[in-house]
Design a protein around this motif. Structure first.
Motif, PDB file in Angstrom:
ATOM      1  N   VAL A  83      -4.192 -11.960   3.367  1.00 24.75           N
ATOM      2  CA  VAL A  83      -3.770 -10.578   3.132  1.00 24.75           C
ATOM      3  C   VAL A  83      -4.743  -9.885   2.183  1.00 24.75           C
ATOM      4  O   VAL A  83      -4.978 -10.371   1.071  1.00 24.75           O
ATOM      5  N   GLU A  84      -5.280  -8.776   2.632  1.00 21.28           N
ATOM      6  CA  GLU A  84      -6.053  -7.879   1.775  1.00 21.28           C
ATOM      7  C   GLU A  84      -5.063  -6.805   1.332  1.00 21.28           C
ATOM      8  O   GLU A  84      -4.386  -6.198   2.166  1.00 21.28           O
ATOM      9  N   LEU A  85      -4.935  -6.574   0.029  1.00 21.11           N
ATOM     10  CA  LEU A  85      -3.941  -5.627  -0.488  1.00 21.11           C
ATOM     11  C   LEU A  85      -4.585  -4.715  -1.520  1.00 21.11           C
ATOM     12  O   LEU A  85      -5.058  -5.187  -2.562  1.00 21.11           O
ATOM     13  N   LYS A  86      -4.630  -3.440  -1.217  1.00 19.79           N
ATOM     14  CA  LYS A  86      -5.241  -2.458  -2.108  1.00 19.79           C
ATOM     15  C   LYS A  86      -4.201  -1.457  -2.589  1.00 19.79           C
ATOM     16  O   LYS A  86      -3.243  -1.154  -1.893  1.00 19.79           O
ATOM     17  N   THR A  87      -4.433  -0.933  -3.803  1.00 18.30           N
ATOM     18  CA  THR A  87      -3.558   0.097  -4.357  1.00 18.30           C
ATOM     19  C   THR A  87      -4.400   1.234  -4.919  1.00 18.30           C
ATOM     20  O   THR A  87      -5.593   1.061  -5.190  1.00 18.30           O
ATOM     21  N   GLN A  88      -3.744   2.346  -5.091  1.00 14.14           N
ATOM     22  CA  GLN A  88      -4.362   3.458  -5.803  1.00 14.14           C
ATOM     23  C   GLN A  88      -4.249   3.117  -7.274  1.00 14.14           C
ATOM     24  O   GLN A  88      -3.160   3.138  -7.844  1.00 14.14           O
ATOM     25  N   ARG A  89      -5.331   2.783  -7.892  1.00 10.63           N
ATOM     26  CA  ARG A  89      -5.337   2.212  -9.235  1.00 10.63           C
ATOM     27  C   ARG A  89      -4.711   3.116 -10.284  1.00 10.63           C
ATOM     28  O   ARG A  89      -4.151   2.653 -11.264  1.00 10.63           O
ATOM     29  N   SER A  90      -4.857   4.419 -10.096  1.00 10.23           N
ATOM     30  CA  SER A  90      -4.259   5.398 -11.003  1.00 10.23           C
ATOM     31  C   SER A  90      -4.071   6.686 -10.214  1.00 10.23           C
ATOM     32  O   SER A  90      -4.565   6.800  -9.088  1.00 10.23           O
ATOM     33  N   GLY A  91      -3.399   7.637 -10.801  1.00  9.88           N
ATOM     34  CA  GLY A  91      -3.190   8.913 -10.116  1.00  9.88           C
ATOM     35  C   GLY A  91      -4.482   9.624  -9.775  1.00  9.88           C
ATOM     36  O   GLY A  91      -4.548  10.391  -8.818  1.00  9.88           O
ATOM     37  N   ALA A  92      -5.544   9.352 -10.522  1.00  7.86           N
ATOM     38  CA  ALA A  92      -6.816  10.036 -10.308  1.00  7.86           C
ATOM     39  C   ALA A  92      -7.757   9.276  -9.361  1.00  7.86           C
ATOM     40  O   ALA A  92      -8.783   9.810  -8.971  1.00  7.86           O
ATOM     41  N   ALA A 122      -4.621  -6.216   6.497  1.00  3.18           N
ATOM     42  CA  ALA A 122      -5.114  -5.364   5.417  1.00  3.18           C
ATOM     43  C   ALA A 122      -4.026  -4.333   5.140  1.00  3.18           C
ATOM     44  O   ALA A 122      -3.517  -3.691   6.062  1.00  3.18           O
ATOM     45  N   LEU A 123      -3.659  -4.195   3.867  1.00  2.00           N
ATOM     46  CA  LEU A 123      -2.594  -3.285   3.462  1.00  2.00           C
ATOM     47  C   LEU A 123      -3.071  -2.417   2.308  1.00  2.00           C
ATOM     48  O   LEU A 123      -3.888  -2.861   1.496  1.00  2.00           O
ATOM     49  N   ALA A 124      -2.547  -1.197   2.227  1.00  2.00           N
ATOM     50  CA  ALA A 124      -2.879  -0.314   1.110  1.00  2.00           C
ATOM     51  C   ALA A 124      -1.659   0.532   0.770  1.00  2.00           C
ATOM     52  O   ALA A 124      -0.900   0.935   1.649  1.00  2.00           O
ATOM     53  N   VAL A 125      -1.495   0.800  -0.534  1.00  2.86           N
ATOM     54  CA  VAL A 125      -0.412   1.652  -1.029  1.00  2.86           C
ATOM     55  C   VAL A 125      -1.057   2.717  -1.906  1.00  2.86           C
ATOM     56  O   VAL A 125      -1.807   2.397  -2.823  1.00  2.86           O
ATOM     57  N   PHE A 126      -0.752   3.988  -1.621  1.00  2.00           N
ATOM     58  CA  PHE A 126      -1.391   5.093  -2.335  1.00  2.00           C
ATOM     59  C   PHE A 126      -0.616   6.381  -2.102  1.00  2.00           C
ATOM     60  O   PHE A 126       0.236   6.458  -1.220  1.00  2.00           O
ATOM     61  N   GLN A 127      -0.937   7.383  -2.893  1.00  4.12           N
ATOM     62  CA  GLN A 127      -0.357   8.706  -2.733  1.00  4.12           C
ATOM     63  C   GLN A 127      -1.305   9.510  -1.844  1.00  4.12           C
ATOM     64  O   GLN A 127      -2.490   9.648  -2.145  1.00  4.12           O
TER      65      GLN A 127
END
Length: 183
Positions: A83-92, A122-127
């Motif tokens: 699993v590749e898992l990415k996030t939006q590290r901060s609001g900016a 591959a997964l990603a979570v972000f605004q």
């Protein structure tokens, strides 16, 4: 464990956190702190995977078999689950979709026999931003083999809504989960 189960676990973990008064995700999205919440999400996600399936082992930052490339999460359960898992590290932070796209390319660069013998996601979570909508559409246009889906969080319905078919019109500012599942 099937790849769709991994996606469902991630959506459940994110949903539970966002519903919490002490949401880790909302905290990081409203503060521009170094480090972000990717490590936290990886461990909470792993706990969710363990609750759904019989997993023999788990580790982070593991080299893909036969490759110098590293994977964010590896589970041993029948077959290898990568699993590749990415996030939006901060609001900016504005490169989460680019990180997600790079993870898709990484998975596609692996040898075909390896891709066929393992579960690769591959997964990603972000605004979602306006630029993200266009970038997610470009990933669709490139048409990587496998399944590609996008879900937006609808807080009024407390549910994930599949916006894959109409990503260019998805509402900006909503929390998103992007998922690529290798064939």
């Amino acid at each position: 464990m099937r790849s769709q189960q991994l996606v469902d676990v991630l959506k459940s973990v994110v949903q539970a956190d966002v519903a919490s008064q002490n949401s880790v995700i909302q905290f990081y999205m409203t503060h521009n702190l170094s480090g972000g919440w990717e490590g936290w999400l990886q461990t909470v996600f792993a706990r969710g995977v363990f609750s759904v399936d019989q997993i023999a082992d788990f580790n982070r930052e593991v080299p893909y078999t036969g490759s110098a490339l590293r994977c964010d999460l590896w589970f041993q359960g029948g077959t290898g689950i990568w699993v590749e898992l990415k996030t939006q590290r901060s609001g900016a932070y504005v490169n989460t979709v680019a990180d997600f796209s790079a993870d898709i390319a990484k998975i596609l660069s692996l040898a075909a026999p390896f891709r066929q013998a393992n579960v690769l996601v591959a997964l990603a979570v972000f605004q979602l931003s306006a630029a993200d909508r266009n970038n997610l559409r470009q990933i669709q246009i490139r048409g990587p083999s496998g399944a590609l889906n996008y879900w937006g969080w609808n807080s009024q319905r407390s549910a994930w809504v599949d916006v894959s078919a109409d990503i260019l019109n998805a509402p900006v500012g909503v929390l998103m989960v992007a998922a690529y599942r290798a064939p």
